[in-house]
Motif scaffolding. Structure first.
Motif, mmCIF file in Angstrom:
data_model
loop_
_atom_site.group_PDB
_atom_site.id
_atom_site.type_symbol
_atom_site.label_atom_id
_atom_site.label_comp_id
_atom_site.label_asym_id
_atom_site.label_seq_id
_atom_site.Cartn_x
_atom_site.Cartn_y
_atom_site.Cartn_z
ATOM 1 N N GLY A 154 40.303 54.030 59.297
ATOM 2 C CA GLY A 154 39.802 54.890 58.505
ATOM 3 C C GLY A 154 40.846 55.679 57.674
ATOM 4 O O GLY A 154 39.813 56.746 56.423
ATOM 5 N N GLU A 155 41.968 56.076 57.749
ATOM 6 C CA GLU A 155 42.519 57.446 56.774
ATOM 7 C C GLU A 155 43.086 56.454 55.090
ATOM 8 O O GLU A 155 42.509 57.239 54.370
ATOM 9 N N PHE A 156 42.421 55.043 55.409
ATOM 10 C CA PHE A 156 43.045 54.160 54.231
ATOM 11 C C PHE A 156 41.847 53.404 53.188
ATOM 12 O O PHE A 156 41.933 53.660 52.070
ATOM 13 N N ILE A 157 41.422 53.209 54.412
ATOM 14 C CA ILE A 157 39.864 52.067 53.740
ATOM 15 C C ILE A 157 38.223 53.194 54.161
ATOM 16 O O ILE A 157 38.080 53.300 55.391
ATOM 17 N N SER A 158 38.401 52.988 53.115
ATOM 18 C CA SER A 158 36.698 53.703 52.812
ATOM 19 C C SER A 158 35.676 52.950 53.932
ATOM 20 O O SER A 158 35.175 51.352 53.292
ATOM 21 N N PRO A 159 34.832 53.936 54.418
ATOM 22 C CA PRO A 159 33.831 53.196 55.222
ATOM 23 C C PRO A 159 32.472 53.063 54.279
ATOM 24 O O PRO A 159 31.754 52.125 54.784
ATOM 25 N N GLU A 160 31.821 53.213 53.436
ATOM 26 C CA GLU A 160 31.001 53.449 52.469
ATOM 27 C C GLU A 160 30.831 51.851 52.094
ATOM 28 O O GLU A 160 29.982 51.561 52.077
ATOM 29 N N GLN A 161 32.552 51.283 51.452
ATOM 30 C CA GLN A 161 32.284 50.345 50.225
ATOM 31 C C GLN A 161 34.204 49.955 50.863
ATOM 32 O O GLN A 161 34.887 50.749 50.335
ATOM 33 N N TYR A 162 34.195 48.266 51.495
ATOM 34 C CA TYR A 162 35.184 47.694 51.359
ATOM 35 C C TYR A 162 34.954 46.173 51.270
ATOM 36 O O TYR A 162 34.449 45.213 52.055
ATOM 37 N N GLN A 164 35.546 42.676 50.572
ATOM 38 C CA GLN A 164 36.331 41.745 51.437
ATOM 39 C C GLN A 164 36.644 40.186 50.659
ATOM 40 O O GLN A 164 35.441 39.621 50.645
ATOM 41 N N HIS A 165 38.034 39.650 50.210
ATOM 42 C CA HIS A 165 37.693 38.379 49.347
ATOM 43 C C HIS A 165 38.540 37.041 49.924
ATOM 44 O O HIS A 165 38.835 36.200 49.511
ATOM 45 N N ASN A 166 39.390 37.232 51.457
ATOM 46 C CA ASN A 166 39.911 37.075 52.330
ATOM 47 C C ASN A 166 38.563 35.765 52.811
ATOM 48 O O ASN A 166 37.486 36.271 53.243
ATOM 49 N N PRO A 167 39.620 34.263 53.361
ATOM 50 C CA PRO A 167 38.230 33.919 53.420
ATOM 51 C C PRO A 167 37.272 34.282 55.023
ATOM 52 O O PRO A 167 36.398 33.497 55.171
ATOM 53 N N SER A 168 38.254 34.186 55.676
ATOM 54 C CA SER A 168 37.872 34.390 56.809
ATOM 55 C C SER A 168 37.261 36.169 57.526
ATOM 56 O O SER A 168 36.676 35.947 58.656
ATOM 57 N N VAL A 169 37.406 36.718 56.354
ATOM 58 C CA VAL A 169 36.555 38.524 56.953
ATOM 59 C C VAL A 169 35.539 38.836 56.111
ATOM 60 O O VAL A 169 35.828 39.264 54.756
ATOM 61 N N PRO A 170 34.335 38.702 56.932
ATOM 62 C CA PRO A 170 33.311 39.829 56.377
ATOM 63 C C PRO A 170 34.234 41.261 55.893
ATOM 64 O O PRO A 170 34.822 42.009 55.864
ATOM 65 N N ASP A 171 32.514 41.674 54.871
ATOM 66 C CA ASP A 171 32.848 43.183 54.718
ATOM 67 C C ASP A 171 32.590 44.225 55.485
ATOM 68 O O ASP A 171 32.541 43.963 56.390
ATOM 69 N N GLY A 172 33.087 45.432 54.803
ATOM 70 C CA GLY A 172 33.149 46.391 55.335
ATOM 71 C C GLY A 172 33.979 46.825 56.576
ATOM 72 O O GLY A 172 34.869 45.170 57.229
ATOM 73 N N LEU A 173 34.460 47.987 57.180
ATOM 74 C CA LEU A 173 35.134 48.073 58.328
ATOM 75 C C LEU A 173 34.644 47.291 59.553
ATOM 76 O O LEU A 173 35.779 46.731 60.213
ATOM 77 N N ASP A 174 33.660 47.023 60.121
ATOM 78 C CA ASP A 174 33.389 46.434 60.659
ATOM 79 C C ASP A 174 33.492 44.812 60.692
ATOM 80 O O ASP A 174 34.104 44.336 62.143
ATOM 81 N N ARG A 225 42.259 47.656 46.468
ATOM 82 C CA ARG A 225 41.190 48.469 44.289
ATOM 83 C C ARG A 225 41.393 49.713 45.287
ATOM 84 O O ARG A 225 40.599 49.477 46.580
ATOM 85 N N VAL A 226 41.905 51.131 45.020
ATOM 86 C CA VAL A 226 41.491 52.014 45.273
ATOM 87 C C VAL A 226 40.520 52.806 44.518
ATOM 88 O O VAL A 226 40.797 52.552 43.673
ATOM 89 N N ASP A 227 39.939 53.347 45.625
ATOM 90 C CA ASP A 227 39.281 54.105 44.261
ATOM 91 C C ASP A 227 39.240 55.726 45.022
ATOM 92 O O ASP A 227 38.170 55.204 46.642
ATOM 93 N N GLY A 228 38.654 56.848 44.394
ATOM 94 C CA GLY A 228 38.489 57.911 45.312
ATOM 95 C C GLY A 228 39.918 58.058 46.599
ATOM 96 O O GLY A 228 39.038 58.635 47.977
ATOM 97 N N GLY A 229 40.550 58.010 46.631
ATOM 98 C CA GLY A 229 41.691 58.067 47.621
ATOM 99 C C GLY A 229 41.703 56.823 49.180
ATOM 100 O O GLY A 229 42.682 57.311 49.528
ATOM 101 N N LYS A 230 41.122 56.203 48.860
ATOM 102 C CA LYS A 230 40.063 54.728 49.600
ATOM 103 C C LYS A 230 40.196 53.437 49.140
ATOM 104 O O LYS A 230 40.194 53.919 48.328
#
Length: 252
Positions: A154-162, A164-174, A225-230
């Motif tokens: 959570g220090e590095f990845i935005s909890p509001e928007q993440y 994802q383009h890796n084939p096997s990983v869904p969007d978001g921190l969850d 891609r980084v936006d707003g420090g995250k």
């Protein structure tokens, strides 16, 4: 001519026009190769071009320049039965292409997030934030990917928007947490070792790392891609490291 334009022109003349004299114009005599697909030097590159299939083409998606280094993200068509998503990294010296690294991975029809492996923003819009973006990404790679400090995500990845383009990983921190849990349950370990290089321009940062995937030597090319420090978006290419390369320079 800036380094991005040089790389684009050299690639177009050689691989689209199939003009091998472009090698004499744009490649250094001591061209150093790190790809698993070609030998060292200009002559090996000339031989590679002679053997590419007639339906070969390259689809560029995004490009970044960081000093004397230029990184390209795109898709190769015609190298095999399915397109290959790729990162290519070039070092430019004295107006010539002096060194090259790459990683390629088969494109998939569907990803866990519903996004493709290459879609999303392509233009650098905040060149002034280059070093701040690099600091965020390298902090994430060192603390989380290398250090295993998952609680610090959570220090590095935005909890509001993440996105994802890796084939096997869904969007978001969850989605990231679910993927990591699933891999652990399957006994698939992901270990990052050395981070060999970062290429940053504006809000985009590409890292070249080597490590182990399921215990096997692996190259990890991660674009953030980084936006707003995250970190708000991630693309990658994950490729096994062959035991034997067509040169003695190593993959990195």
């Amino acid at each position: 001519m800036n380094n991005k334009d040089l790389v684009q022109r050299a690639g177009s003349e050689l691989f689209i026009d199939r003009d091998t004299s472009a090698i004499d114009r744009w490649w250094a005599a001591d061209y150093r190769q790190h790809s698993a697909m070609a030998g060292d030097g200009p002559e090996a590159l000339r031989e590679l071009v002679r053997n590419v299939p007639p339906d070969f083409r390259y689809e560029p998606v995004r490009m970044f320049a960081d000093g004397d280094v230029v990184a390209m993200h795109g898709i190769y068509h015609g190298f095999g039965p399915v397109p290959l998503v790729a990162f290519d990294v070039f070092r430019v010296a004295d107006g010539k292409l002096a060194e090259h690294w790459d990683a390629l991975q088969p494109a998939v029809a569907e990803t866990a997030s519903g996004r493709s492996q290459v879609d999303g923003p392509v233009e650098v819009t905040a060149p002034e934030q280059t070093e701040a973006s690099r600091a965020v990404v390298l902090g994430f790679v060192e603390a989380v990917l290398k250090g295993g400090q998952v609680e610090r995500i959570g220090e590095f990845i935005s909890p509001e928007q993440y996105h994802q383009h890796n084939p096997s990983v869904p969007d978001g921190l969850d989605g990231l947490a679910a993927a990591l849990k699933a891999w652990a349950e399957q006994g698939i370990t992901v270990e990052y070792g050395t981070v060999h290089r970062s290429v940053a321009e504006g809000e985009f940062v590409l890292t070249q790392s080597e490590g182990l995937l399921g215990g096997k030597p692996t190259a990890f090319y991660d674009l953030f891609r980084v936006d707003g420090g995250k970190i708000v978006e991630h693309w990658d290419v994950v490729a096994g490291i062959p035991e034997v390369l067509p040169h003695g320079n190593g993959l990195f």
